[in-house]
Design a protein around this motif. Structure first.
Motif, PDB file in Angstrom:
ATOM      1  N   PHE A 289       0.192  -1.780  13.117  1.00  0.00           N
ATOM      2  CA  PHE A 289       0.443  -3.030  13.826  1.00  0.00           C
ATOM      3  C   PHE A 289       1.731  -3.680  13.328  1.00  0.00           C
ATOM      4  N   ALA A 290       2.448  -4.279  14.268  1.00  0.00           N
ATOM      5  CA  ALA A 290       3.530  -5.173  13.902  1.00  0.00           C
ATOM      6  C   ALA A 290       2.908  -6.514  13.540  1.00  0.00           C
ATOM      7  N   ILE A 291       3.139  -6.955  12.324  1.00  0.00           N
ATOM      8  CA  ILE A 291       2.473  -8.153  11.814  1.00  0.00           C
ATOM      9  C   ILE A 291       3.459  -9.310  11.809  1.00  0.00           C
ATOM     10  N   GLY A 292       3.079 -10.394  12.468  1.00  0.00           N
ATOM     11  CA  GLY A 292       3.967 -11.525  12.640  1.00  0.00           C
ATOM     12  C   GLY A 292       4.208 -12.311  11.371  1.00  0.00           C
ATOM     13  N   PRO A 293       5.132 -13.261  11.424  1.00  0.00           N
ATOM     14  CA  PRO A 293       5.435 -14.102  10.256  1.00  0.00           C
ATOM     15  C   PRO A 293       4.182 -14.824   9.759  1.00  0.00           C
ATOM     16  N   ASP A 294       4.037 -14.868   8.458  1.00  0.00           N
ATOM     17  CA  ASP A 294       2.926 -15.559   7.788  1.00  0.00           C
ATOM     18  C   ASP A 294       1.562 -14.914   8.052  1.00  0.00           C
ATOM     19  N   ALA A 295       1.528 -13.716   8.650  1.00  0.00           N
ATOM     20  CA  ALA A 295       0.249 -13.068   8.939  1.00  0.00           C
ATOM     21  C   ALA A 295      -0.077 -11.944   7.958  1.00  0.00           C
ATOM     22  N   ALA A 296       0.858 -11.556   7.117  1.00  0.00           N
ATOM     23  CA  ALA A 296       0.605 -10.476   6.159  1.00  0.00           C
ATOM     24  C   ALA A 296      -0.349 -10.954   5.066  1.00  0.00           C
ATOM     25  N   PHE A 297      -1.087 -10.014   4.471  1.00  0.00           N
ATOM     26  CA  PHE A 297      -2.076 -10.354   3.453  1.00  0.00           C
ATOM     27  C   PHE A 297      -2.018  -9.327   2.329  1.00  0.00           C
ATOM     28  N   ALA A 298      -2.626  -9.683   1.189  1.00  0.00           N
ATOM     29  CA  ALA A 298      -2.593  -8.798   0.018  1.00  0.00           C
ATOM     30  C   ALA A 298      -3.835  -9.001  -0.825  1.00  0.00           C
ATOM     31  N   TRP A 299      -4.370  -7.896  -1.362  1.00  0.00           N
ATOM     32  CA  TRP A 299      -5.523  -7.907  -2.279  1.00  0.00           C
ATOM     33  C   TRP A 299      -6.734  -8.593  -1.645  1.00  0.00           C
ATOM     34  N   GLN A 300      -6.932  -8.412  -0.340  1.00  0.00           N
ATOM     35  CA  GLN A 300      -7.853  -9.206   0.474  1.00  0.00           C
ATOM     36  C   GLN A 300      -9.318  -8.805   0.290  1.00  0.00           C
ATOM     37  N   HIS A 301     -10.197  -9.672   0.795  1.00  0.00           N
ATOM     38  CA  HIS A 301     -11.645  -9.460   0.842  1.00  0.00           C
ATOM     39  C   HIS A 301     -12.184  -9.843   2.220  1.00  0.00           C
ATOM     40  N   ASP A 302     -13.364  -9.333   2.554  1.00  0.00           N
ATOM     41  CA  ASP A 302     -14.256  -9.886   3.571  1.00  0.00           C
ATOM     42  C   ASP A 302     -13.635  -9.958   4.965  1.00  0.00           C
ATOM     43  N   ALA A 303     -13.202  -8.826   5.491  1.00  0.00           N
ATOM     44  CA  ALA A 303     -12.634  -8.786   6.844  1.00  0.00           C
ATOM     45  C   ALA A 303     -13.760  -8.711   7.876  1.00  0.00           C
ATOM     46  N   ARG A 304     -13.775  -9.646   8.837  1.00  0.00           N
ATOM     47  CA  ARG A 304     -14.848  -9.737   9.837  1.00  0.00           C
ATOM     48  C   ARG A 304     -14.269 -10.035  11.214  1.00  0.00           C
ATOM     49  N   ARG A 305     -14.865  -9.441  12.227  1.00  0.00           N
ATOM     50  CA  ARG A 305     -14.536  -9.790  13.608  1.00  0.00           C
ATOM     51  C   ARG A 305     -15.196 -11.121  13.939  1.00  0.00           C
ATOM     52  N   ARG A 306     -14.450 -12.048  14.533  1.00  0.00           N
ATOM     53  CA  ARG A 306     -14.994 -13.336  14.919  1.00  0.00           C
ATOM     54  C   ARG A 306     -15.379 -13.315  16.400  1.00  0.00           C
ATOM     55  N   SER A 307     -16.113 -14.347  16.823  1.00  0.00           N
ATOM     56  CA  SER A 307     -16.694 -14.348  18.170  1.00  0.00           C
ATOM     57  C   SER A 307     -15.645 -14.356  19.263  1.00  0.00           C
ATOM     58  N   ASP A 308     -14.433 -14.856  18.982  1.00  0.00           N
ATOM     59  CA  ASP A 308     -13.380 -14.886  19.998  1.00  0.00           C
ATOM     60  C   ASP A 308     -12.490 -13.653  19.937  1.00  0.00           C
ATOM     61  N   GLY A 309     -12.864 -12.649  19.141  1.00  0.00           N
ATOM     62  CA  GLY A 309     -12.098 -11.421  19.057  1.00  0.00           C
ATOM     63  C   GLY A 309     -11.066 -11.393  17.952  1.00  0.00           C
ATOM     64  N   THR A 310     -10.783 -12.521  17.332  1.00  0.00           N
ATOM     65  CA  THR A 310      -9.863 -12.537  16.202  1.00  0.00           C
ATOM     66  C   THR A 310     -10.518 -11.872  14.992  1.00  0.00           C
ATOM     67  N   ILE A 311      -9.745 -11.628  13.959  1.00  0.00           N
ATOM     68  CA  ILE A 311     -10.261 -11.085  12.705  1.00  0.00           C
ATOM     69  C   ILE A 311      -9.996 -12.091  11.602  1.00  0.00           C
ATOM     70  N   GLY A 312     -11.048 -12.429  10.877  1.00  0.00           N
ATOM     71  CA  GLY A 312     -10.926 -13.336   9.746  1.00  0.00           C
ATOM     72  C   GLY A 312     -11.059 -12.571   8.444  1.00  0.00           C
ATOM     73  N   LEU A 313     -10.407 -13.049   7.395  1.00  0.00           N
ATOM     74  CA  LEU A 313     -10.494 -12.422   6.076  1.00  0.00           C
ATOM     75  C   LEU A 313     -10.097 -13.435   5.018  1.00  0.00           C
ATOM     76  N   PHE A 314     -10.431 -13.100   3.773  1.00  0.00           N
ATOM     77  CA  PHE A 314      -9.981 -13.926   2.654  1.00  0.00           C
ATOM     78  C   PHE A 314      -8.764 -13.245   2.047  1.00  0.00           C
ATOM     79  N   ASP A 315      -7.634 -13.913   2.140  1.00  0.00           N
ATOM     80  CA  ASP A 315      -6.364 -13.377   1.669  1.00  0.00           C
ATOM     81  C   ASP A 315      -6.144 -13.845   0.225  1.00  0.00           C
TER      82      ASP A 315
END
Length: 501
Positions: A289-315
């Protein structure tokens, strides 16, 4: 090389060479830390006192949880697993004021419980958590998953079917009544391409799906067959087994495939559940994926699909290294057709906390969010627009791997607890660990244990309610009442201390 042909490394050999995993766990690199020792984490002031003291339940050492609401919050109880510092360790449910509702104290040297949450089994709500030990020297967990029903009675304990115990990072119960979780399996490996020894060892992420009723293995997925060592941001270190992946969450996606978060590759993987093939990588060195500004993450946890189709995680933004000065909850709009990912919202803590290990992001009703700050003993709730509406904290020497909020109705099978104290007048103390429907307490008292009459009623005021009564009875008992006045449970009769001579 086939899986059967690969040489395995014994747990003894892994422990013998695993001091670096201990360093990783203690400093955040391994994704779970028992202490607050990471130098980049901002200090947090401890609430006082650190532990509740209950007259009716002196056997429980429950950490104090401070909660401050600044706006409308989602319904439900907060689920925590205090696992360090003074006091008890175990699943803890607290209400919107931080008052304990249920606490199950785990026992045994070094035993902790983490990741308590509500799931469904056979269509019924249950609470699940991982329970076991994490070796303080080597940072390797050995444990099992616990499932309890609405009465807090154990339904089952799940163990890994393979050669090593179940990993602590995640457990998913599916509508098909299967359980999905990881095991960290040590295997021999040539690490020379990564700067390690040719006769080294690595820690593989093995993903299991098992039938809960029978234990039959439905799926066994080996990360090393699909994810290259070169994707890792961790490096081999001498003879220490190489934890190149460190998978820490799994989610069944809307199409039945699996979303897996791997901390040490900074990536989320979509995995075909039938073939095991990686459909795409989001983040990391080989992102599709091409990842937009401020959307990159590192050493993350807990990636989940949300009800609106987005993906949430702890960065986390910190682990073996630190890339930023603060962690955040992160919500991404992911277009799987155009292969783009852009920032929808970053959820920051007002104190700019950095959590080098652990952490969670849960979607709440009406698209709000609850962020658990992992190694930092905090949790925060946000409205759908990102407005902070509540903040909570455990004692500073404690922490909770994740934090959740669920609506939960519990009815214990034991009886309410009662204790009478005489300090001038008689005060009756009542509690019922885990009972969620109690709104009032009815106190009965008398000179004979079988002839008690109504003394008074009082509103429930927290885990334990103190009710002063008139007179000088010899015996008392309490009835737990719901909002209609129906009796939910009755305590044993207890003796009132005699007045001083």
């Amino acid at each position: 090389m086939s899986d059967n042909a690969r040489p395995r490394v014994s747990r003894r050999r892994l422990l013998a060479g695993g001091a670096g995993l201990a360093v990783a766990a203690a400093t955040g690199g391994g994704g779970y830390a028992l202490g607050r020792g990471h130098g980049r984490a901002a200090p947090v002031e401890a609430p006082a006192p650190a532990l509740h003291q209950f007259v009716t339940r002196p056997d429980l050492a429950v950490p104090v949880v401070d909660v401050t609401a600044t706006g409308p919050t989602a319904p439900g109880l907060v689920f925590l697993t205090p696992a360090a510092g003074a006091g008890g360790r175990g699943p803890l449910l607290v209400d919107g004021a931080g008052q304990p509702v249920w606490f199950r104290q785990v026992t045994g040297p070094g035993v902790i419980a983490i990741d308590a949450r509500v799931q469904r089994l056979a269509g019924e709500p249950v609470i699940t958590w991982w329970e076991g030990t994490i070796d303080p020297e080597y940072g390797i967990g050995a444990g099992e998953f616990v499932i309890v029903d609405r009465s807090y009675q154990e339904i089952r304990r799940l163990r890994a079917p393979g050669p090593v115990p179940a990993d602590q990072h995640d457990l998913i119960l599916t509508p098909q009544d299967t359980a999905i979780f990881f095991a960290y399996e040590p295997v021999a490996a040539d690490l020379s391409a990564m700067g390690g020894p040719a006769d080294g060892a690595l820690v593989d992420g093995v993903l299991y799906e098992v039938d809960i009723a029978t234990g039959r293995v439905v799926l066994r997925w080996l990360a090393r067959d699909h994810i290259a060592l070169s994707e890792s941001y961790a490096e081999p270190s001498g003879r220490i087994p190489y934890d190149y992946l460190h998978a820490n969450s799994v989610e069944v996606d809307r199409d039945g495939s699996l979303l897996v978060s791997a901390r040490h590759t900074w990536a989320i993987y979509k995995i075909d559940r039938a073939s095991g093939a990686v459909r795409w990588r989001l983040g990391g060195k080989k992102s599709d994926f091409a990842i937009g500004p401020d959307a990159a993450f590192a050493w993350q946890h807990d990636a989940r699909r949300r009800s609106d189709g987005t993906i949430g995680l702890f960065d986390n933004e910190a682990g073996i290294t630190a890339r930023a000065s603060a962690s955040r909850g992160l919500i991404l709009a992911v277009d799987e057709t155009r292969r783009t990912a852009r920032l929808v919202r970053g959820l920051a803590h007002p104190d700019s906390l950095l959590a080098p290990s652990q952490g969670s992001l849960q979607e709440l009703p009406r698209r709000g969010s609850l962020v658990g700050w992992g190694q930092q003993p905090r949790f925060t709730e946000y409205a759908a627009d990102g407005t902070l509406v509540a903040a909570g904290a455990l004692p500073a020497d404690n922490g909770s791997y994740r934090a959740y909020k669920f609506e939960w109705s519990g009815t214990p099978t034991d009886h309410p607890a009662v204790t009478a104290v005489r300090e001038g007048r008689v005060t009756v103390h009542a509690s019922w660990n885990g009972a969620t429907a109690v709104t009032r307490w009815r106190v009965r008292a008398g000179a004979q244990p079988d002839k008690l009459t109504l003394a008074t009623t009082a509103d429930r005021t927290g885990f334990e309610t103190a009710v002063p009564i008139n007179g000088s009875p010899t015996f008392v008992a309490v009835d737990a009442l719901d909002r209609t006045g129906a009796v939910l449970g009755t305590s044993p009769v207890t003796t009132v201390p005699s007045p001083p001579v």
